[in-house]
Design a protein around this motif. Sequence first.
Motif, PDB file in Angstrom:
ATOM      1  N   UNK A  66      -7.064 -11.382  -2.280  1.00  0.00           N
ATOM      2  CA  UNK A  66      -6.937  -9.930  -2.384  1.00  0.00           C
ATOM      3  C   UNK A  66      -5.744  -9.447  -1.564  1.00  0.00           C
ATOM      4  N   UNK A  67      -5.207  -8.289  -1.982  1.00  0.00           N
ATOM      5  CA  UNK A  67      -4.075  -7.683  -1.282  1.00  0.00           C
ATOM      6  C   UNK A  67      -4.471  -6.327  -0.733  1.00  0.00           C
ATOM      7  N   UNK A  68      -3.903  -5.964   0.408  1.00  0.00           N
ATOM      8  CA  UNK A  68      -4.211  -4.673   1.010  1.00  0.00           C
ATOM      9  C   UNK A  68      -3.795  -3.510   0.106  1.00  0.00           C
ATOM     10  N   UNK A  69      -2.817  -3.738  -0.761  1.00  0.00           N
ATOM     11  CA  UNK A  69      -2.332  -2.676  -1.635  1.00  0.00           C
ATOM     12  C   UNK A  69      -3.268  -2.380  -2.799  1.00  0.00           C
ATOM     13  N   UNK A  70      -4.287  -3.205  -2.992  1.00  0.00           N
ATOM     14  CA  UNK A  70      -5.105  -3.129  -4.207  1.00  0.00           C
ATOM     15  C   UNK A  70      -6.425  -2.396  -4.040  1.00  0.00           C
ATOM     16  N   UNK A  71      -6.513  -1.514  -3.054  1.00  0.00           N
ATOM     17  CA  UNK A  71      -7.702  -0.701  -2.910  1.00  0.00           C
ATOM     18  C   UNK A  71      -8.576  -1.103  -1.746  1.00  0.00           C
ATOM     19  N   UNK A  72      -9.594  -0.282  -1.466  1.00  0.00           N
ATOM     20  CA  UNK A  72     -10.432  -0.466  -0.286  1.00  0.00           C
ATOM     21  C   UNK A  72     -11.203  -1.784  -0.325  1.00  0.00           C
ATOM     22  N   UNK A  73     -11.803  -2.102  -1.453  1.00  0.00           N
ATOM     23  CA  UNK A  73     -12.598  -3.332  -1.527  1.00  0.00           C
ATOM     24  C   UNK A  73     -11.726  -4.556  -1.320  1.00  0.00           C
ATOM     25  N   UNK A  74     -10.553  -4.562  -1.956  1.00  0.00           N
ATOM     26  CA  UNK A  74      -9.628  -5.676  -1.780  1.00  0.00           C
ATOM     27  C   UNK A  74      -9.162  -5.777  -0.335  1.00  0.00           C
ATOM     28  N   UNK A  75      -8.905  -4.640   0.283  1.00  0.00           N
ATOM     29  CA  UNK A  75      -8.450  -4.638   1.676  1.00  0.00           C
ATOM     30  C   UNK A  75      -9.481  -5.251   2.605  1.00  0.00           C
ATOM     31  N   UNK A  76     -10.745  -4.934   2.393  1.00  0.00           N
ATOM     32  CA  UNK A  76     -11.799  -5.497   3.231  1.00  0.00           C
ATOM     33  C   UNK A  76     -11.962  -6.994   2.978  1.00  0.00           C
ATOM     34  N   UNK A  90      -5.841  -6.834  12.651  1.00  0.00           N
ATOM     35  CA  UNK A  90      -4.861  -7.016  11.577  1.00  0.00           C
ATOM     36  C   UNK A  90      -4.288  -5.674  11.152  1.00  0.00           C
ATOM     37  N   UNK A  91      -2.971  -5.653  10.988  1.00  0.00           N
ATOM     38  CA  UNK A  91      -2.271  -4.501  10.443  1.00  0.00           C
ATOM     39  C   UNK A  91      -2.045  -4.762   8.960  1.00  0.00           C
ATOM     40  N   UNK A  92      -2.418  -3.802   8.120  1.00  0.00           N
ATOM     41  CA  UNK A  92      -2.270  -3.946   6.676  1.00  0.00           C
ATOM     42  C   UNK A  92      -0.850  -3.564   6.264  1.00  0.00           C
ATOM     43  N   UNK A  93      -0.124  -4.527   5.706  1.00  0.00           N
ATOM     44  CA  UNK A  93       1.260  -4.305   5.306  1.00  0.00           C
ATOM     45  C   UNK A  93       1.342  -4.020   3.806  1.00  0.00           C
ATOM     46  N   UNK A  94       2.173  -3.055   3.451  1.00  0.00           N
ATOM     47  CA  UNK A  94       2.391  -2.683   2.053  1.00  0.00           C
ATOM     48  C   UNK A  94       3.829  -2.995   1.670  1.00  0.00           C
ATOM     49  N   UNK A  95       4.010  -3.610   0.497  1.00  0.00           N
ATOM     50  CA  UNK A  95       5.353  -3.940   0.031  1.00  0.00           C
ATOM     51  C   UNK A  95       5.951  -2.759  -0.725  1.00  0.00           C
ATOM     52  N   UNK A  96       7.228  -2.867  -1.017  1.00  0.00           N
ATOM     53  CA  UNK A  96       7.953  -1.812  -1.708  1.00  0.00           C
ATOM     54  C   UNK A  96       7.296  -1.436  -3.034  1.00  0.00           C
ATOM     55  N   UNK A  97       7.190  -0.148  -3.247  1.00  0.00           N
ATOM     56  CA  UNK A  97       6.687   0.411  -4.498  1.00  0.00           C
ATOM     57  C   UNK A  97       7.304   1.799  -4.623  1.00  0.00           C
ATOM     58  N   UNK A 279      -0.409 -15.150  -8.766  1.00  0.00           N
ATOM     59  CA  UNK A 279      -0.835 -13.974  -8.016  1.00  0.00           C
ATOM     60  C   UNK A 279       0.160 -12.839  -8.235  1.00  0.00           C
ATOM     61  N   UNK A 280      -0.147 -11.682  -7.652  1.00  0.00           N
ATOM     62  CA  UNK A 280       0.767 -10.547  -7.636  1.00  0.00           C
ATOM     63  C   UNK A 280       1.051 -10.169  -6.191  1.00  0.00           C
ATOM     64  N   UNK A 281       2.293  -9.803  -5.931  1.00  0.00           N
ATOM     65  CA  UNK A 281       2.672  -9.233  -4.639  1.00  0.00           C
ATOM     66  C   UNK A 281       3.342  -7.911  -4.944  1.00  0.00           C
ATOM     67  N   UNK A 282       2.616  -6.824  -4.723  1.00  0.00           N
ATOM     68  CA  UNK A 282       3.125  -5.532  -5.137  1.00  0.00           C
ATOM     69  C   UNK A 282       3.271  -5.482  -6.641  1.00  0.00           C
ATOM     70  N   UNK A 283       4.497  -5.261  -7.127  1.00  0.00           N
ATOM     71  CA  UNK A 283       4.751  -5.175  -8.567  1.00  0.00           C
ATOM     72  C   UNK A 283       5.239  -6.493  -9.160  1.00  0.00           C
ATOM     73  N   UNK A 284       5.313  -7.549  -8.362  1.00  0.00           N
ATOM     74  CA  UNK A 284       5.949  -8.797  -8.796  1.00  0.00           C
ATOM     75  C   UNK A 284       4.952  -9.938  -8.969  1.00  0.00           C
ATOM     76  N   UNK A 285       5.240 -10.802  -9.947  1.00  0.00           N
ATOM     77  CA  UNK A 285       4.428 -11.995 -10.179  1.00  0.00           C
ATOM     78  C   UNK A 285       4.865 -13.106  -9.231  1.00  0.00           C
ATOM     79  N   UNK A 286       3.881 -13.802  -8.675  1.00  0.00           N
ATOM     80  CA  UNK A 286       4.130 -14.864  -7.699  1.00  0.00           C
ATOM     81  C   UNK A 286       3.393 -16.131  -8.126  1.00  0.00           C
ATOM     82  N   UNK A 287       4.051 -17.262  -7.996  1.00  0.00           N
ATOM     83  CA  UNK A 287       3.416 -18.559  -8.226  1.00  0.00           C
ATOM     84  C   UNK A 287       3.325 -19.303  -6.902  1.00  0.00           C
ATOM     85  N   UNK A 288       2.147 -19.829  -6.603  1.00  0.00           N
ATOM     86  CA  UNK A 288       1.935 -20.596  -5.378  1.00  0.00           C
ATOM     87  C   UNK A 288       1.747 -22.049  -5.755  1.00  0.00           C
TER      88      UNK A 288
END
Length: 380
Positions: A66-76, A90-97, A279-288
């Motif tokens: 889950x990502x902090x940018x994706x809502x309260x449930x995801x943040x928790x 922990x500080x919740x970091x948000x990427x560019x949008x 996965x997604x990071x902000x608006x971008x697709x990510x492969x791990x």
Amino acid sequence: MSVSLVRADRVLTPDRELADGWVLVEGDRIVQVGQGRAPLGAADGGRYAVLVPGFVDIHNHGGGGAAFADGAEAALTARDAHLRQGTTTVVASLVTDTVERLLEQVRVLRPLVEAGLAGLHLEGPWLSERWCGAHPPQLLADPDPADVAALADAAGEALVMVTLAPERAGALDAVRALVARGVHVAVGHTDATYDRTRAAVAAGATVATHLYNGCRPLHHREPGPTTALLEDPRVAVESIVDGTHLHEAVVRSVARQAGERWVLVSDAMAAALVGDGSYRLGTLDVEVVDGVARLAAAGPDGAPGSIAGSTLSLDRAVRTAVAAGVPLRDAVHAATAAPAAAIGRDDVGRLARGCRADLVGLDDALVVRRVMRGGSWVGA
């Protein structure tokens, strides 16, 4: 009010290491730290090879899928995934949008700061296109004063840090405006010169966002941001120590040069503590792949996509730093007291009387065995 005693072969406090040490906890606070003979009458909190403060991560985008940018449930979900690995702050970091979407994300996360998040960090959109990394270049912009004020107003006291590129038009004014609101400003994703970086620090910037990653490299005739940030005693210096972002020789060098200003961060994205996949990071697709997160879109000439955050947690960052040759005490300080100081906190990241009772019990291999946050064992 419950009282418990936690013991360890080695207890790392802010300024010393105690052999056969112990920490006495009453309620949610540490009331005493010592070694040898311990007070009687407290409940047995267990014994560990190493006892350290709870880790403090001031740059973290997510984890546990889950990502902090994706809502309260995801943040928790993300918060709890890192908590189980010893990150108690922990500080919740948000990427560019877009500013509009960032405003929405900030408004959702702001109430969670009182529920366990240590604050919010805006990494963008006021960054360099040249060193954007995993930030969408088409959304990067100069810091418009109205946008800066709108985001700061929406976040209120929950906004603890903003990363920006000081060479952008209006950036130094943005630094001053944010600092006046009590926000810590970080220099990162930047093509700034040495002099422009020094000007940002003079304006109030006090953090280097993941030094060496996402910035103009050092040159002997134009030292750029890295030298300016490393040499200034006012600046806390972040490093992502995952075995991918930095060579171990650079890790040792930065640890020596920054000293007590050195800060370990995870820069974790949703894949942290989960595994390989899409996965997604902000608006971008990510492969791990093999634990390394990269943008799915290939770079120039088919080169692998840019590194997109990490799959790191701070307990692994400490182990990786130690394996690179950093003394354990220095690595623990960089994951606890130093990041806490960077965001103006003196009640966490330390094993000292009056601090919040955040403890992490480690084994001889520095693997997390048990975590206490605010006097309560996680998962108990």
